[in-house]
Structure formats: structure tokens, C-alpha cells
Write a protein that holds these residues in place. Structure first.
Motif, mmCIF file in Angstrom:
data_model
loop_
_atom_site.group_PDB
_atom_site.id
_atom_site.type_symbol
_atom_site.label_atom_id
_atom_site.label_comp_id
_atom_site.label_asym_id
_atom_site.label_seq_id
_atom_site.Cartn_x
_atom_site.Cartn_y
_atom_site.Cartn_z
ATOM 1 N N LEU A 41 0.845 -1.189 0.000
ATOM 2 C CA LEU A 41 0.000 0.000 0.000
ATOM 3 C C LEU A 41 0.877 1.233 0.000
ATOM 4 N N ARG A 42 0.539 2.186 -0.838
ATOM 5 C CA ARG A 42 1.226 3.477 -0.827
ATOM 6 C C ARG A 42 0.275 4.539 -0.316
ATOM 7 N N ILE A 43 0.758 5.284 0.655
ATOM 8 C CA ILE A 43 0.012 6.413 1.207
ATOM 9 C C ILE A 43 0.669 7.671 0.685
ATOM 10 N N ARG A 44 -0.080 8.458 -0.043
ATOM 11 C CA ARG A 44 0.457 9.708 -0.581
ATOM 12 C C ARG A 44 0.572 10.754 0.517
ATOM 13 N N VAL A 45 1.576 11.585 0.375
ATOM 14 C CA VAL A 45 1.772 12.698 1.303
ATOM 15 C C VAL A 45 2.019 13.948 0.454
ATOM 16 N N PRO A 46 0.938 14.562 -0.046
ATOM 17 C CA PRO A 46 1.102 15.727 -0.913
ATOM 18 C C PRO A 46 1.893 16.844 -0.225
ATOM 19 N N GLY A 47 2.920 17.306 -0.891
ATOM 20 C CA GLY A 47 3.739 18.377 -0.343
ATOM 21 C C GLY A 47 4.609 17.951 0.826
ATOM 22 N N GLY A 48 4.617 16.654 1.149
ATOM 23 C CA GLY A 48 5.443 16.163 2.247
ATOM 24 C C GLY A 48 4.907 16.499 3.627
ATOM 25 N N ASP A 49 3.657 16.950 3.704
ATOM 26 C CA ASP A 49 3.040 17.363 4.960
ATOM 27 C C ASP A 49 1.922 16.401 5.344
ATOM 28 N N LEU A 50 2.032 15.756 6.509
ATOM 29 C CA LEU A 50 1.008 14.817 6.964
ATOM 30 C C LEU A 50 0.747 15.049 8.443
ATOM 31 N N ASN A 51 -0.517 15.161 8.801
ATOM 32 C CA ASN A 51 -0.887 15.345 10.192
ATOM 33 C C ASN A 51 -0.421 14.132 11.005
ATOM 34 N N ILE A 52 0.153 14.383 12.149
ATOM 35 C CA ILE A 52 0.720 13.335 13.007
ATOM 36 C C ILE A 52 -0.300 12.255 13.386
ATOM 37 N N LYS A 53 -1.576 12.622 13.458
ATOM 38 C CA LYS A 53 -2.597 11.648 13.868
ATOM 39 C C LYS A 53 -2.717 10.472 12.890
ATOM 40 N N TYR A 54 -2.270 10.652 11.643
ATOM 41 C CA TYR A 54 -2.372 9.580 10.662
ATOM 42 C C TYR A 54 -1.262 8.546 10.796
ATOM 43 N N LEU A 55 -0.210 8.871 11.509
ATOM 44 C CA LEU A 55 0.883 7.913 11.677
ATOM 45 C C LEU A 55 0.441 6.674 12.454
ATOM 46 N N ASP A 56 -0.497 6.836 13.382
ATOM 47 C CA ASP A 56 -1.027 5.676 14.112
ATOM 48 C C ASP A 56 -1.747 4.711 13.170
ATOM 49 N N ILE A 57 -2.463 5.262 12.186
ATOM 50 C CA ILE A 57 -3.164 4.412 11.222
ATOM 51 C C ILE A 57 -2.153 3.682 10.348
ATOM 52 N N ILE A 58 -1.142 4.390 9.890
ATOM 53 C CA ILE A 58 -0.100 3.780 9.065
ATOM 54 C C ILE A 58 0.587 2.661 9.849
ATOM 55 N N LYS A 59 0.877 2.920 11.116
ATOM 56 C CA LYS A 59 1.503 1.918 11.974
ATOM 57 C C LYS A 59 0.594 0.692 12.129
ATOM 58 N N GLU A 60 -0.700 0.919 12.344
ATOM 59 C CA GLU A 60 -1.638 -0.193 12.512
ATOM 60 C C GLU A 60 -1.723 -1.049 11.254
ATOM 61 N N VAL A 61 -1.775 -0.417 10.089
ATOM 62 C CA VAL A 61 -1.823 -1.175 8.839
ATOM 63 C C VAL A 61 -0.559 -2.016 8.691
ATOM 64 N N ALA A 62 0.595 -1.415 8.980
ATOM 65 C CA ALA A 62 1.874 -2.138 8.847
ATOM 66 C C ALA A 62 1.951 -3.325 9.798
ATOM 67 N N GLU A 63 1.514 -3.132 11.033
ATOM 68 C CA GLU A 63 1.607 -4.199 12.029
ATOM 69 C C GLU A 63 0.546 -5.278 11.834
ATOM 70 N N LYS A 64 -0.685 -4.867 11.542
ATOM 71 C CA LYS A 64 -1.803 -5.815 11.479
ATOM 72 C C LYS A 64 -1.919 -6.509 10.118
#
Length: 114
Positions: free
Chosen positions: A26-49
Motif C-alpha cells: 500500500l502506498r500512502i500519498r503525502v502531498p507536499g510532504g506534509d502529513l498530520n501526526i494523527k495519521y501515523l497511528d493508522i499507518i503503523k496499525e496497517v503495517a503491524e496488522k
């Protein structure tokens, strides 16, 4: 289980075809290289689960989560919907927040349920 996945459609979306049978990334786009910190938990959950427990930061300022079973695409699309809504708020064109998002402005989404 035999999966019938349209790999052309898969590649047009935020998923990659890998050398492993029935495995995607899965690729998660980060337009402009800016991503709200709250989304990192979701990315972590997808990677782990669902993935292999790793996250690769791409040269295009995105996140790639390898080792995902193609059977789990619909579950992952639902899980990443808050990220997709956030991207939509940033101006990325997204029609179906629950169905993933196109990697290159394509309207069709990858889903195992037709």
C-alpha cells in the motif's frame, strides 16, 4: 483461495503488484510532504496488522507498507479512510473515501467486492 484481481486497476490505485503471489504493498500519498501526526497511528496499525511490520518512506515523500494480503484490501481501505478524508481536505480529488484513492487521478478503486 483464488483471487481474481485486475492488476492494471490495482496498479492505478494506491496498491502495488509485488513479486509475491497475492501480496501487495500500500502506498500512502503525502502531498507536499506534509502529513498530520494523527495519521501515523493508522499507518503503523496497517503495517503491524496487515503488512510485514515495516514502512518504507518513498523518494516521492510517501509511505509504502509492504507484505499485505490482497484479501485484506477492503478492510485496509476502510481503515485508511480518515487519511483519505484528510487528503481530500488538502485538495486531492477523491470520490469514494471508503474505497481507497487513485494514485494518479483514476476514478476506479480496487475492491474485492463487486
Amino acid at each position: 483461495m483464488i483471487l481474481y484481481i485486475d492488476t492494471k486497476l490495482l496498479k492505478k490505485n494506491a496498491y502495488r503488484v509485488t513479486k509475491q503471489r497475492d501480496i501487495t504493498a500500500l502506498r500512502i500519498r503525502v502531498p507536499g510532504g506534509d502529513l498530520n501526526i494523527k495519521y501515523l497511528d493508522i499507518i503503523k496499525e496497517v503495517a503491524e496488522k496487515y503488512g510485514n511490520g515495516t514502512v518504507h518512506i518513498t523518494t516521492r515523500q510517501g509511505f509504502e507498507i509492504p507484505g499485505i494480503s490482497m484479501e485484506k484490501i477492503d478492510e485496509i481501505n476502510e481503515l485508511i479512510s480518515p487519511i483519505i478524508r484528510g487528503l481530500k481536505d488538502e485538495g486531492v480529488q477523491i470520490e469514494d473515501e471508503e474505497g481507497g484513492y487513485p494514485a494518479r487521478r483514476h476514478k476506479k478503486r480496487v475492491s474485492l467486492h463487486r
